[in-house]
Motif scaffolding. Structure first.
Motif, PDB file in Angstrom:
ATOM      1  N   ASP A 493       0.836  -1.191   0.000  1.00 18.48           N
ATOM      2  CA  ASP A 493       0.000   0.000   0.000  1.00 18.48           C
ATOM      3  C   ASP A 493       0.878   1.250   0.000  1.00 18.48           C
ATOM      4  O   ASP A 493       1.902   1.298   0.693  1.00 18.48           O
ATOM      5  N   PRO A 494       0.498   2.256  -0.776  1.00 16.79           N
ATOM      6  CA  PRO A 494       1.302   3.483  -0.803  1.00 16.79           C
ATOM      7  C   PRO A 494       1.292   4.177   0.551  1.00 16.79           C
ATOM      8  O   PRO A 494       0.265   4.233   1.226  1.00 16.79           O
ATOM      9  N   LYS A 495       2.450   4.684   0.941  1.00 18.81           N
ATOM     10  CA  LYS A 495       2.570   5.388   2.207  1.00 18.81           C
ATOM     11  C   LYS A 495       2.938   6.849   1.950  1.00 18.81           C
ATOM     12  O   LYS A 495       3.628   7.147   0.973  1.00 18.81           O
ATOM     13  N   PRO A 496       2.479   7.749   2.803  1.00 18.62           N
ATOM     14  CA  PRO A 496       2.875   9.157   2.643  1.00 18.62           C
ATOM     15  C   PRO A 496       4.401   9.271   2.678  1.00 18.62           C
ATOM     16  O   PRO A 496       5.054   8.607   3.492  1.00 18.62           O
ATOM     17  N   PRO A 497       4.973  10.088   1.822  1.00 22.01           N
ATOM     18  CA  PRO A 497       6.435  10.217   1.801  1.00 22.01           C
ATOM     19  C   PRO A 497       6.962  10.826   3.089  1.00 22.01           C
ATOM     20  O   PRO A 497       6.314  11.675   3.709  1.00 22.01           O
ATOM     21  N   LYS A 498       8.153  10.390   3.479  1.00 22.30           N
ATOM     22  CA  LYS A 498       8.773  10.898   4.697  1.00 22.30           C
ATOM     23  C   LYS A 498       9.404  12.261   4.455  1.00 22.30           C
ATOM     24  O   LYS A 498       9.843  12.569   3.357  1.00 22.30           O
ATOM     25  N   ASP A 499       9.446  13.035   5.508  1.00 25.01           N
ATOM     26  CA  ASP A 499      10.126  14.325   5.445  1.00 25.01           C
ATOM     27  C   ASP A 499      11.639  14.081   5.446  1.00 25.01           C
ATOM     28  O   ASP A 499      12.150  13.290   6.239  1.00 25.01           O
ATOM     29  N   LEU A 500      12.352  14.756   4.568  1.00 27.22           N
ATOM     30  CA  LEU A 500      13.792  14.558   4.438  1.00 27.22           C
ATOM     31  C   LEU A 500      14.589  15.290   5.504  1.00 27.22           C
ATOM     32  O   LEU A 500      15.812  15.135   5.589  1.00 27.22           O
ATOM     33  N   GLY A 501      13.916  16.095   6.301  1.00 29.47           N
ATOM     34  CA  GLY A 501      14.600  16.805   7.367  1.00 29.47           C
ATOM     35  C   GLY A 501      15.409  18.001   6.897  1.00 29.47           C
ATOM     36  O   GLY A 501      16.381  18.394   7.555  1.00 29.47           O
ATOM     37  N   VAL A 502      15.023  18.584   5.763  1.00 27.02           N
ATOM     38  CA  VAL A 502      15.712  19.757   5.242  1.00 27.02           C
ATOM     39  C   VAL A 502      14.943  21.008   5.678  1.00 27.02           C
ATOM     40  O   VAL A 502      13.711  21.057   5.580  1.00 27.02           O
ATOM     41  N   VAL A 503      15.657  21.995   6.154  1.00 28.60           N
ATOM     42  CA  VAL A 503      15.023  23.236   6.632  1.00 28.60           C
ATOM     43  C   VAL A 503      14.293  23.919   5.483  1.00 28.60           C
ATOM     44  O   VAL A 503      14.845  24.093   4.393  1.00 28.60           O
ATOM     45  N   ARG A 504      13.067  24.301   5.754  1.00 30.99           N
ATOM     46  CA  ARG A 504      12.230  24.869   4.700  1.00 30.99           C
ATOM     47  C   ARG A 504      12.823  26.164   4.120  1.00 30.99           C
ATOM     48  O   ARG A 504      12.751  26.410   2.911  1.00 30.99           O
ATOM     49  N   GLN A 505      13.425  26.991   4.967  1.00 31.06           N
ATOM     50  CA  GLN A 505      14.014  28.227   4.476  1.00 31.06           C
ATOM     51  C   GLN A 505      15.161  27.957   3.500  1.00 31.06           C
ATOM     52  O   GLN A 505      15.373  28.726   2.560  1.00 31.06           O
ATOM     53  N   HIS A 506      15.886  26.887   3.750  1.00 26.67           N
ATOM     54  CA  HIS A 506      16.967  26.526   2.829  1.00 26.67           C
ATOM     55  C   HIS A 506      16.402  26.139   1.462  1.00 26.67           C
ATOM     56  O   HIS A 506      16.951  26.506   0.419  1.00 26.67           O
ATOM     57  N   LEU A 507      15.306  25.389   1.483  1.00 25.62           N
ATOM     58  CA  LEU A 507      14.666  25.016   0.221  1.00 25.62           C
ATOM     59  C   LEU A 507      14.138  26.240  -0.510  1.00 25.62           C
ATOM     60  O   LEU A 507      14.212  26.318  -1.744  1.00 25.62           O
ATOM     61  N   ASN A 508      13.633  27.211   0.235  1.00 21.20           N
ATOM     62  CA  ASN A 508      13.135  28.431  -0.395  1.00 21.20           C
ATOM     63  C   ASN A 508      14.247  29.162  -1.150  1.00 21.20           C
ATOM     64  O   ASN A 508      14.031  29.708  -2.238  1.00 21.20           O
ATOM     65  N   ILE A 509      15.431  29.183  -0.572  1.00 17.60           N
ATOM     66  CA  ILE A 509      16.567  29.853  -1.218  1.00 17.60           C
ATOM     67  C   ILE A 509      16.929  29.156  -2.518  1.00 17.60           C
ATOM     68  O   ILE A 509      17.144  29.796  -3.561  1.00 17.60           O
ATOM     69  N   VAL A 510      16.988  27.835  -2.478  1.00 15.59           N
ATOM     70  CA  VAL A 510      17.327  27.065  -3.686  1.00 15.59           C
ATOM     71  C   VAL A 510      16.231  27.228  -4.731  1.00 15.59           C
ATOM     72  O   VAL A 510      16.510  27.402  -5.931  1.00 15.59           O
ATOM     73  N   GLN A 511      14.981  27.171  -4.314  1.00 15.17           N
ATOM     74  CA  GLN A 511      13.877  27.365  -5.254  1.00 15.17           C
ATOM     75  C   GLN A 511      13.937  28.756  -5.888  1.00 15.17           C
ATOM     76  O   GLN A 511      13.670  28.908  -7.084  1.00 15.17           O
ATOM     77  N   GLN A 512      14.307  29.768  -5.087  1.00 13.99           N
ATOM     78  CA  GLN A 512      14.424  31.117  -5.628  1.00 13.99           C
ATOM     79  C   GLN A 512      15.517  31.183  -6.694  1.00 13.99           C
ATOM     80  O   GLN A 512      15.350  31.812  -7.749  1.00 13.99           O
ATOM     81  N   GLY A 513      16.638  30.516  -6.427  1.00  7.81           N
ATOM     82  CA  GLY A 513      17.705  30.478  -7.416  1.00  7.81           C
ATOM     83  C   GLY A 513      17.266  29.812  -8.701  1.00  7.81           C
ATOM     84  O   GLY A 513      17.594  30.284  -9.806  1.00  7.81           O
ATOM     85  N   MET A 514      16.483  28.736  -8.598  1.00  7.71           N
ATOM     86  CA  MET A 514      15.975  28.052  -9.787  1.00  7.71           C
ATOM     87  C   MET A 514      14.950  28.927 -10.519  1.00  7.71           C
ATOM     88  O   MET A 514      14.872  28.898 -11.745  1.00  7.71           O
ATOM     89  N   TRP A 515      14.175  29.697  -9.749  1.00  4.08           N
ATOM     90  CA  TRP A 515      13.214  30.606 -10.382  1.00  4.08           C
ATOM     91  C   TRP A 515      13.953  31.670 -11.189  1.00  4.08           C
ATOM     92  O   TRP A 515      13.577  31.997 -12.313  1.00  4.08           O
ATOM     93  N   ASP A 516      15.022  32.199 -10.628  1.00  3.57           N
ATOM     94  CA  ASP A 516      15.800  33.231 -11.312  1.00  3.57           C
ATOM     95  C   ASP A 516      16.446  32.708 -12.591  1.00  3.57           C
ATOM     96  O   ASP A 516      16.673  33.483 -13.526  1.00  3.57           O
ATOM     97  N   VAL A 517      16.762  31.425 -12.637  1.00  2.00           N
ATOM     98  CA  VAL A 517      17.366  30.845 -13.839  1.00  2.00           C
ATOM     99  C   VAL A 517      16.506  31.123 -15.066  1.00  2.00           C
ATOM    100  O   VAL A 517      17.002  31.410 -16.162  1.00  2.00           O
ATOM    101  N   VAL A 518      15.178  31.097 -14.884  1.00  2.00           N
ATOM    102  CA  VAL A 518      14.251  31.247 -16.006  1.00  2.00           C
ATOM    103  C   VAL A 518      13.641  32.636 -16.066  1.00  2.00           C
ATOM    104  O   VAL A 518      13.464  33.202 -17.151  1.00  2.00           O
ATOM    105  N   ASN A 519      13.332  33.199 -14.919  1.00  2.00           N
ATOM    106  CA  ASN A 519      12.465  34.384 -14.888  1.00  2.00           C
ATOM    107  C   ASN A 519      13.175  35.699 -14.581  1.00  2.00           C
ATOM    108  O   ASN A 519      12.539  36.746 -14.567  1.00  2.00           O
ATOM    109  N   SER A 520      14.470  35.646 -14.317  1.00  2.00           N
ATOM    110  CA  SER A 520      15.205  36.858 -13.980  1.00  2.00           C
ATOM    111  C   SER A 520      16.216  37.178 -15.078  1.00  2.00           C
ATOM    112  O   SER A 520      16.818  36.261 -15.655  1.00  2.00           O
TER     113      SER A 520
END
Length: 634
Positions: A493-520
C-alpha cells in the motif's frame, strides 16, 4: 507260463506308473489353471478400478490451455499492450503427398522465405507425422482468407487461430512496456510453471512485461481430449478455460509520452515527467527507441544487427539505466548541504574571476571572464562554477554525499522496472574501498559542480527535482496507477512520503535560485520562460563534459561542441518544476552529446512542461494526492 506271468506283471507296473504320471500331470495342470484363474480374478476384480483408470489415462489426455495475457493500459485506460487475433498457417505431414509442391503452392498465396521453408522441413523431421507444424504466424485477414479459399489445392494445410501480443503505440512505449518473447532454456530451468512448457508460449523479457510477468500470465485452463494409440486427437471431451492475467494500469499519460518522444526527435536522450506529490511517472521517453512488436513476431537478423550496431543505443532504457554526470543540475544539492552545514550564508558572496586555484591546479568556470561577486541565489541563476568550487572545498565530499543521497541520488529509486542502475555518489569510504586511495581536495571541487566520479540517472534527477519542489518530501517514483492496484499484483500500500529533514528556508533559497534561472534577467535559461497563462517554472541548466580539456586547448580556445565528433560532445541536461507557486510536475531531460543544457535540453524540457501544464493529468486523476505540500512559509 512263467513268461506270460512276467509280462502281465510288467504291464501292471507300467500301468501304475502311467497312472501316477497322469495324476501328477493332471495335478500340475489343475494347479496352473487355478493360478491363472486366481490371477485373472485379481486383475479383473480386485485391481479392476486401477487398471480401468490406467486405460482411461491412456485414452484420455489432459492438456494445458494458455490463458489470455493481461492488458496494460495508461492512467486513463488507453490500451498500451493488448492481445490481438493471430492467424497461423499450419501443415500436417501425414496429409501431404508432395511436401515441396505444397509449400510451392502455398508460397504463391502468402510470402514464404527460404528460412521459413528450412524451419518447416526441420520441424517436420523432428515431430510425428500427425503433429501440425507452424509455417507462418500473424497472417493478415486477407492472407488467411486466401489460404482458406485455396484449401482444396493445399492438402495438409490448415488455419489456426490464437492470440498475439500487440503494442498499439509501438516505439513510443517500448522501453516502459518491454516485450514478450519465446521461452528460453534458462527460463525453463528457473521456473516450475507448466505454462512455460507450452509450444509457442511467450513471457515478458523486458520492462513492465517482465516486472509483472507472473500476474500478467494468468492461470492456465485445461482440456480433456480422447486420443488413439499413437496419440492422435480423436475428439475433445471437456474444456475448462483458465484465468486471464491481471490488467495493469500505469501512471503514464500516452499523450505526454508522445509529446516527450516528439520533442527529443532525432536526438539521443530521455525525458522524464513526474508528479511531485505522488511520485507517479507521467512520461518516460527514451530515444531512439525500438518497436516492441518486432520482438513479438520475431526479429530478422538484419533488424537485430541494426539495433545492436546503432551507436545511440536504441535498446538502452536511458531513463533508468543511463548514468550521466549531472553537471550543474547537481548544484542545488551542494547549496542545500552548505546551508545545512553552515559553511556559507546565503547572502555571503564569492568572487569569480573565471577560475579557481587550489595549490598548483587551476579549475575553470564555464564563463571565461568570470561572474564577479555572487551570492547563493545568483550563483544558481548564473550557474557559477567558482562559487561552488569554494563551497565544495569548505564542505568536503562526505557532507555533499549525505545530502545527495537524501534527495534520491546514488541508489536505485525502486521504480517498477527491471534493470535500474543506481548511479554513483562517492565519498571517502567509497574511494578507500574501491581505489585504495584517499580523497583529494581537488576531487571535492569537481564534485561540487556535478562532475568527477558522480553519476545519476535521468529518473533520479527527476526525483531530486520533485523533492526540492514539494518542500522536502521523499516521494518515490512509481509506474503503477495507485487507484488501479489489482490484488494479484501484490504491491504494498502506498505510504505518505517521509520528510527529508531539510530546513524549509533553505529550500526556499534554492527554489528562488531556480526561479531566477528562467524568470530573472541574466538567468541561464531566461529565454525559456513560460507563457503567462501557464504560470512560472523554476529550472536548472547543466552541461556535463565527457572529455578532458587540456591547458593547451584552453590557451588556444576551447573547441566548440559542433566542431567535435558526436561522441566527444558534452551531455546537455535540464531539470525544472512547475507551477512555481504550487508545484505539481517535475521534468528532467538529458540529451547525450547534445552540447549546452540551455540550448538543447532546455527547449525540449520546456515543450514537455508546457504540454503537461495544459493537459494537467495529475489533477484529472480520480484519486486525491497522497501527500500535502507544506505552504511556502512552511
Amino acid at each position: 507260463m512263467s513268461t506270460s506271468l512276467g509280462n502281465s506283471r510288467r504291464d501292471a507296473d507300467l500301468s501304475k506308473l502311467f497312472s501316477r504320471r497322469l495324476v501328477l500331470l493332471g495335478g500340475a495342470q489343475t494347479l496352473m489353471l487355478s493360478s491363472l484363474v486366481g490371477r485373472m480374478y485379481y486383475l479383473q476384480v480386485v485391481e479392476a478400478q486401477r487398471y480401468h483408470t490406467l486405460a482411461e489415462e491412456n485414452r484420455i489426455n489432459l492438456r494445458l490451455l494458455p490463458p489470455p495475457r493481461g492488458r496494460i493500459v495508461d492512467r486513463f485506460g488507453v490500451p498500451l499492450a493488448i492481445n490481438h487475433q493471430n492467424f497461423r498457417v499450419l501443415i500436417v505431414s501425414e496429409q501431404v503427398k508432395e511436401l515441396d509442391a505444397t509449400l510451392d503452392r502455398l508460397g504463391k498465396i502468402i510470402t514464404l522465405t527460404e528460412g521459413d521453408r528450412h524451419r518447416v522441413m526441420r520441424e517436420l523431421k523432428r515431430k510425428r507425422r500427425f503433429v501440425p507444424v507452424p509455417v507462418r504466424e500473424n497472417l493478415t485477414w486477407e492472407e488467411m482468407a486466401a489460404v482458406q479459399v485455396n484449401a482444396p489445392d493445399l492438402p495438409g494445410v490448415q488455419i489456426d487461430e490464437g492470440l498475439a501480443r500487440i503494442y498499439p503505440l509501438g516505439e513510443n512505449t517500448s522501453h516502459i512496456l518491454g516485450y514478450v518473447s519465446s521461452v528460453s532454456e534458462d527460463d525453463l530451468a528457473n521456473s516450475s510453471d507448466p505454462l512455460l512448457q507450452l509450444p509457442g508460449f511467450r513471457i515478458g523479457k523486458a520492462g513492465v512485461e517482465r516486472q509483472f510477468d507472473r500476474v500478467l500470465r494468468g492461470k492456465g485452463g485445461n482440456t480433456q481430449v480422447e486420443v488413439n494409440a499413437v496419440g492422435r486427437v480423436i475428439r475433445e471431451l471437456s474444456r475448462e478455460e483458465g484465468e486471464s492475467g491481471a490488467e495493469l494500469a500505469l501512471s503514464i499519460d500516452t499523450r505526454l509520452q508522445q509529446v516527450a518522444a516528439d520533442a527529443i526527435g532525432e536526438e539521443s536522450g530521455t525525458v522524464v515527467v513526474m508528479d511531485v506529490m505522488t511520485g507517479e511517472v507521467l512520461a518516460m521517453a527514451s530515444q531512439p527507441a525500438y518497436d516492441a512488436n518486432a520482438f513479438t513476431r520475431g526479429l530478422t537478423s538484419e533488424e537485430w544487427k541494426n539495433l545492436v550496431g546503432n551507436p545511440k543505443g536504441p535498446l538502452a532504457n536511458k531513463p533508468i539505466a543511463g548514468q550521466y554526470a549531472p553537471g550543474s543540475t547537481f548544484k542545488m544539492v551542494v547549496a542545500l548541504a552548505a546551508l545545512e552545514a553552515g559553511v556559507i550564508r546565503p547572502e555571503q558572496t564569492v568572487s569569480c574571476p573565471g577560475h579557481y586555484e587550489l595549490g598548483n591546479a587551476k579549475f575553470h568556470c564555464w564563463k571565461k571572464g568570470g561572474h564577479g561577486a555572487v551570492d547563493m541565489v545568483n550563483a544558481l541563476k548564473h550557474s557559477c562554477d567558482v562559487y561552488f568550487y569554494e563551497v565544495a572545498r569548505r564542505l568536503g565530499i562526505d557532507r555533499i554525499a549525505d545530502m545527495a543521497r537524501r534527495f534520491g541520488l546514488g541508489s536505485v529509486t525502486g521504480v517498477d522496472l527491471p534493470g535500474e542502475k543506481g548511479g554513483l555518489i562517492p565519498d571517502r569510504t567509497w574511494k578507500r574501498a574501491v581505489m585504495n586511495d584517499v580523497w583529494h581536495a581537488g576531487e571535492s571541487l569537481v564534485a561540487g559542480i556535478g562532475q568527477g566520479y558522480i553519476t545519476a540517472t535521468p529518473l533520479q534527477l527527476a526525483v531530486m527535482t520533485a523533492r526540492i519542489a514539494n518542500g522536502g518530501l521523499g516521494v518515490k517514483p512509481t509506474l503503477v496507477r495507485q487507484s488501479h492496484r489489482d490484488p494479484r499484483l501484490n504491491l504494498p500500500d502506498p505510504k505518505p512520503p517521509k520528510d527529508l529533514g531539510v530546513v524549509r528556508q533553505h529550500l526556499n533559497i534554492v527554489q528562488q535560485g531556480m526561479w531566477d534561472v528562467v524568470n530573472s534577467p541574466g538567468g541561464t535559461a531566461q529565454r525559456l520562460k513560460l507563457p503567462e497563462d501557464l504560470g512560472q517554472m523554476a529550472a536548472k541548466t547543466g552541461t556535463a563534459q565527457v572529455r578532458r580539456i587540456s591547458k593547451a586547448e584552453r590557451d588556444t580556445g576551447v573547441i566548440k561542441n559542433e566542431d567535435l565528433p558526436w561522441e566527444r560532445r558534452d551531455h546537455a541536461l535540464f531539470v525544472c518544476f512547475a507551477p512555481y507557486d504550487n508545484p505539481r510536475y517535475a521534468v528532467s531531460c538529458v540529451i547525450e552529446h547534445g552540447g549546452g543544457g540551455s540550448v538543447v535540453a532546455g527547449p525540449i524540457a520546456r515543450k514537455v512542461i508546457v504540454e503537461t501544464l495544459k493537459l494537467d493529468p495529475a489533477r484529472r486523476a480520480p484519486e486525491t494526492a497522497s501527500a500535502v505540500r507544506p505552504n511556502k512559509e512552511g
